[in-house]
Scaffold this motif. Sequence first.
Motif, PDB file in Angstrom:
ATOM      1  N   GLY A 101       0.808  -1.217   0.000  1.00  0.00           N
ATOM      2  CA  GLY A 101       0.000   0.000   0.000  1.00  0.00           C
ATOM      3  C   GLY A 101       0.842   1.268   0.000  1.00  0.00           C
ATOM      4  O   GLY A 101       1.981   1.278   0.439  1.00  0.00           O
ATOM      5  N   GLY A 102       0.238   2.364  -0.492  1.00  0.00           N
ATOM      6  CA  GLY A 102       0.943   3.634  -0.603  1.00  0.00           C
ATOM      7  C   GLY A 102       1.394   4.177   0.741  1.00  0.00           C
ATOM      8  O   GLY A 102       2.479   4.730   0.879  1.00  0.00           O
TER       9      GLY A 102
ATOM     10  N   SER B 268       3.060   4.573 -10.636  1.00  0.00           N
ATOM     11  CA  SER B 268       3.067   6.019 -10.866  1.00  0.00           C
ATOM     12  C   SER B 268       2.508   6.759  -9.671  1.00  0.00           C
ATOM     13  O   SER B 268       2.961   7.844  -9.336  1.00  0.00           O
ATOM     14  CB  SER B 268       2.240   6.344 -12.109  1.00  0.00           C
ATOM     15  OG  SER B 268       2.873   5.857 -13.256  1.00  0.00           O
ATOM     16  N   GLY B 269       1.508   6.154  -9.036  1.00  0.00           N
ATOM     17  CA  GLY B 269       0.930   6.794  -7.859  1.00  0.00           C
ATOM     18  C   GLY B 269       1.970   6.993  -6.780  1.00  0.00           C
ATOM     19  O   GLY B 269       2.071   8.049  -6.169  1.00  0.00           O
TER      20      GLY B 269
ATOM     21  N   GLN C  61       3.702  10.521  -5.108  1.00  0.00           N
ATOM     22  CA  GLN C  61       3.736  10.872  -3.690  1.00  0.00           C
ATOM     23  C   GLN C  61       5.152  10.963  -3.153  1.00  0.00           C
ATOM     24  O   GLN C  61       5.455  11.765  -2.289  1.00  0.00           O
ATOM     25  CB  GLN C  61       2.980   9.832  -2.870  1.00  0.00           C
ATOM     26  CG  GLN C  61       1.535  10.182  -2.697  1.00  0.00           C
ATOM     27  CD  GLN C  61       0.667   9.350  -3.589  1.00  0.00           C
ATOM     28  OE1 GLN C  61       0.885   8.165  -3.691  1.00  0.00           O
ATOM     29  NE2 GLN C  61      -0.312   9.963  -4.202  1.00  0.00           N
TER      30      GLN C  61
ATOM     31  N   TYR D  98      -7.529   2.884 -14.446  1.00  0.00           N
ATOM     32  CA  TYR D  98      -6.830   3.628 -13.413  1.00  0.00           C
ATOM     33  C   TYR D  98      -5.935   4.626 -14.107  1.00  0.00           C
ATOM     34  O   TYR D  98      -5.973   4.735 -15.337  1.00  0.00           O
ATOM     35  CB  TYR D  98      -6.082   2.702 -12.446  1.00  0.00           C
ATOM     36  CG  TYR D  98      -4.784   2.113 -12.941  1.00  0.00           C
ATOM     37  CD1 TYR D  98      -4.745   1.229 -13.995  1.00  0.00           C
ATOM     38  CD2 TYR D  98      -3.594   2.425 -12.300  1.00  0.00           C
ATOM     39  CE1 TYR D  98      -3.551   0.689 -14.429  1.00  0.00           C
ATOM     40  CE2 TYR D  98      -2.396   1.884 -12.724  1.00  0.00           C
ATOM     41  CZ  TYR D  98      -2.376   1.008 -13.775  1.00  0.00           C
ATOM     42  OH  TYR D  98      -1.195   0.471 -14.188  1.00  0.00           O
ATOM     43  N   ALA D  99      -5.144   5.355 -13.344  1.00  0.00           N
ATOM     44  CA  ALA D  99      -4.423   6.498 -13.904  1.00  0.00           C
ATOM     45  C   ALA D  99      -3.655   6.142 -15.170  1.00  0.00           C
ATOM     46  O   ALA D  99      -3.764   6.835 -16.186  1.00  0.00           O
ATOM     47  CB  ALA D  99      -3.479   7.063 -12.857  1.00  0.00           C
TER      48      ALA D  99
END
Lengths: 444, 334, 301
Positions: free
Chosen positions: A91-92, A117-118, A122, A188-189
Motif C-alpha cells: 500500500g501507498g 506512478s501513484g 507521492q 486507473y491512472a
Amino acid sequence: MSRFSRILSVAAVGLAAAAPLALAPPALAQDAPEGAPEELVIGITAFLSGPASVFGEPAQAAADMLIEELNAAGGVAGVPLRALYVDEGAGGEHVLSEYRRLVQEEGVDAMFASISSGNCNQVAPLAEDLQMLNIMWDCGTQRIFEEADYRYVFRTQAHATPEMLATVLYLLRTKPDFQTIAVVNQDYAWGRDSWNIFLTALQALKPDVEVVAELFPAFGSPDYSAEISRLSALRPDVVLSTAWGGDLDTFVLQSAQRGLMDISTFVLPLAESSLERLGTDLPEGVIVGGRGDHYFLHPEKVGDADYDAFVAAFREQTGAFPIYPVFHVAQALSALEGAYLGAIEANGGAWPDREQVVDAMAGLTFAGLGREVMIREDNQGLEDQLVGTTVHDDAYDFAVLDNMMIFDAEDVTTPVGAESVSWLSTLGPEMLELEVDSFSHTGP
Amino acid sequence: MAGRLNAQALLAVAAVVLIAAAPLMAQWVKVLLTIALAKGLAVLGIMILLRAGQVSFGHAMFYAASAYAGAFVGRWTGGGELFVLIGAGLAVSLALGLAIGVFVVRYRYIFFAMLNLAFSMVLFSILEKFFHVTGGSDGMRIARPTVLGMELERAPFEYVMFYLTLGLVVGLAWGVRRYLASPLGQALAAVKSNETRLEYLGMSARHALLVGYVLSAGLAGLGGVLASITQGLATPEIAYWVRSGEFVFIAILGGAGTVAGAFAGAVVYEGVRSYAAAYFADIWQMVLGAVLLAIILFAPGGLVGLAERLTGRRLRGGSADPAVAADQARVGER
Amino acid sequence: MTWQLAFLATLDGLAYAALVFMVAVGLTLIFGVLRILNVAHGSFYAIGAYLAASLGIAIAAGGLSPWLTFPALILAAVLVGTILGTLIERALLRYVYLKEDVLQLLVTFAVFMILEDVQRLVWGVNPYFEAVPLRLLGNISLGGIFYTNYQILVLPAVALLILVGLRLFLRTTLAGKLITAVTEDREMATAIGVDTGRVYLITFVIGATLAALGGALASPTTSLVPGMGADMIVLSFAVVATAGLGQVEGAALAALLIGLGRSFAVYLMPELEVLVPYLVMALVLLVRPEGLFGVAQRRRI
C-alpha cells in the motif's frame, strides 16, 4: 582505509577472480577513495506482492544479481552496495512510512522509487523534502517533471509520452490506412493517461481517425466477455490496450479464443512483459512495445558476450527471460554508479557527499543492458523506444518480434518545459518522416 | 469503585506520557503513531457500534470521504488552513453518516454489516472510476496546509499533527466514555440484548442506534482526515472493505468494549504491520491473520484483557467474581 | 439498445452469473446452517482455481489426454473442498460456534488473510493461464459474433445442474433434510437428536467445494492472479444479501440479476459497471429488508 575495507577489498579480489561473469571487465578491486563509507546502502521500492509483482519480482532478482556482480568487481568505486527493499504491494501508506524510516533510521544513500506512478507522485515531494537522492526507476507517469521542478528527483527511463508516441508512429508507418480504433484499458491512472496521450498524438497525425469505443474495465477484471462481444460487433481496424500483467494475459487470451484478433490489429505497448507467458496464444501481426528499448533479443545487443551472459544467467536464476523492469533497474544501478564515479572525479578523488552526487547526476549518460540513456536538464531521462510486430519462430515456444523500429529519444520525448498533451497536439506530418533504425528478427 | 477508576486513569495517563516522550527519540515514529492514533479514532467508532451488537464492514467510507473532503478543500483553497480542512472532513463524514445511517439503522446484524459494506464499496468504486475528478487510484495529494495562518516546514508540521491528534484522542476518549455512560449510550447496549424491551420503555431503538452511528461516522471521519493530512495523500484504497475489516480487527485486538483498547490495539497493529511488512515481506498478512486467530481463541479480551490478567487488576468495570466476569466479558459489553 | 445487442449482453451475463452463483450458493448454505458469514469463501474459489490450473499443467506435462482436464477440474474442487474445508471447520470453526457473531466472522477473516499468503507462497505471483478445457470445445457463432462453447454452454449448464441437484439433495435425501432442518430451527433440530456437529461439517464441506468448483470452472477462462479471491468475496456477499440468507433458489435469481445487470451496463453505461452489484443489493434491501426470498427472523421479547 579501514581494516574492514581492506579485508573487503581482498575478498573482493578473490571473488572477482572466481566470478564467471561481470558487467565490468574483471579487474583488481579498486581502492576506495578517502572518506569512503564501509558500504553504500540503497532502498528500492517494488511490487513484491499483488498483481504488479510480475514486474517487481524479476526486477528484484535482477537487482540482486547485478549488485552481486558489481560487488564482486569491488562495488561502486570500491565500496560494496547493499539494497533494502520496500514492498509497494503493501500500500501507498506503507511505502511512504518505510521511505521515511529508511531515510531517517537506516540512513540510506539513495532511493529507487517506484514502479507505481501513484507512488512516484507521492514520493517525489517527500524525497525533495528529505533531500534524498531519488531515482524514479520504473514508473510511467509523465506528470512529475511537467508539473514541478525538482533537484533531488531523477528519472533514468522515459515516460508515457515517448512510449505512446513511438507506438503511434510505428502504427502509422506499418498500417497507414486504418480508419477505426477502439481502446480497452485498465481503469486507473495509467490506463486513462496513456489513452489520452495516444489519442492526442494520433488525432494530430491522422485527424480523420474514428474512435468507435472507449472501454475501461475495472483493474483486475477477470472477464472481458462483454467488451470482446461489443468489439466483435463493432469490428474496429485497430484495438489498443496498454494493459499489463494478468489483465493483459486475460484480455489477449479471451480475444484470441473468440477470434477478435483475426478481425482487428491489436496494439499492445506493454506486451513485451507478457510475451513468454502468453506463448503461442499471442498470434502473429500484433504490434508490441517494451517501454523503452527493452527486449531480451535486443537487435543491437544480442551477440555481445556480456549481454548474452547476463540473459542466460537471469534465465537460469529465474526461469524466464528478462523483461523491461529488469532493463529499467539495470539502468538505475548504472546511473547510480556513474553518478558516484563522476562525483568522485569532480571531487578530486575524494569521496563525495550527497549534494555532490546529486550534482553529478545532471547530464549523466549511462547504459544499462540496452542503449545509452541521458539525463537532461529537467532531470528526465532520454530513452530510445523499440516497437515491433510479433512473429512465430519454432525455436521459441512464444511469439518474438520482427520488423522492429527503434525511435530516437530526442524525437519522441516531450521537450523541456512543455506539457505532453499540449505538445502532442502541435505535431505535424514531419513526424512520419523521422529517421528510425529498423531491424529484423534474426533467430536465436 | 474508586480503586478501579484509579487503575483506569493511571493506565491512560501512563500511555499519554509515554507517547508524548517517544517522538523525542525517533522522527518517523511520530508519523507512525499519529496515523495509528487516527485509526484508533475510527476503531473507537466501531467500538460504539459493537456496544449495540452491530458490526459495520463499511466504516472505511467515512474515513475516506472525510480524507477526500479535506483534499478537495485543500485543493480549492490553494493549500488551505489545517483546521478548515479538518472541519470540512468532519462535516462531510457527519453528513454522510446521517444520510446513510437513516437507512442503515433499520437493519440488524448481517444485513447491517452488508449494507455498510455495499455503500462503502460504492464510494470506493466512485473514487476509483471518476479519475478526472478524484485522481483515480493514484488518489489526491494533500499539500501541507497552514496552521493558524503559519506556514510550517515538514518537521514542525509533523509535531503539530502528532500533538493535535493526541489531544483529540484524549478528549474524545473521555467524551465517548461519558456518552456510553449516559442514557443514550446505555440504550445501545439494550439494542444488543433486547431491543423490543427498549421500545417498551418508550425509547426508539433506531434513534439510539442512529445517534451512535453518526457519532461513529464522525469519529471515523476525523481519523481519516487527520491521517491523510499527515500522510499528505488520500487514495481510494482507504475506502476498500478490507480496511473496514481492519478496523474491526483492531477493535477485537485491543479489547472490544474498552476505549483504551481501541488505541492500544491501533498502535500495536500499526507497529506489527509496519515491521511485519518490512521484515516478513512475503508473509505479513499470514502473520497478522495468525495473531488475530490467537487473540480470538486464547485471549478474547484482547490486549486490555491480557493486561488485566497480567496485572491482576480490574481495568474495566465489572465483577471480580470470575464466573460473573466471564459472563459479562462478552464482546462490546464492557 | 438494439435486440442484437441485448441478446449479446444476455449471453455475456449468463456465463458470469453462473460462476457467481456457484460461489454464492456455497456461502449462503454455510450461513444458513452455521450462521457464520465465511469471509474465507473467496479463498476457496481462488485455491480451487489455482489447483485446477496446476492439475492441467501436470496433465499436459505428463503427456496425458487433454480431455482429462475436465475431470481434473472437478477433482480440484473436491480436493480443496474436502481437505481445506474439513481442516478449517474441525480445527478452527468448531471452537467458535458458541462465541459472538463478530468473533466468528473475524476468525474467517483471519483465515482469509492467511490463505492469501499461502496462495502466494505455493503458486507465486505470476499469472497462471490454463485454457485447455476451453480450447477443446471450440467456438460457436451467434449473431455473427464468436463465443466459446465453454462459456455459453458448459458454465450455465453446470450452474443449472448444481441448482437442480442442490434442490433435490436438500429435499429428498436424508442428509439434505437434516441440513434443511438445522437451517430452519437449530435448537429444535438439536432437541430431536440431530447431530448438529456432523451437519455443520458436511455443510461447510459442501459449501467450500462449491466455491472451489466455481474457481476451478473459472480458471480456463481467465488469468489467475493473487487477490482474485478478495474480489470474489464481495461479489458473493452482494448476491447472498440480495437473495436472502440460506436461500438457494434466491441465490440463482440474484446471481442472474447481478450478472445481467453488469453486462448490460457494459453496453449501456460502461462507467457504472463496477457499481452494479452494490446498487442492486442496496436497492433490493431497501425494498425487501430480508432479501428477495429471505425469511423474517423471529424476535425474542
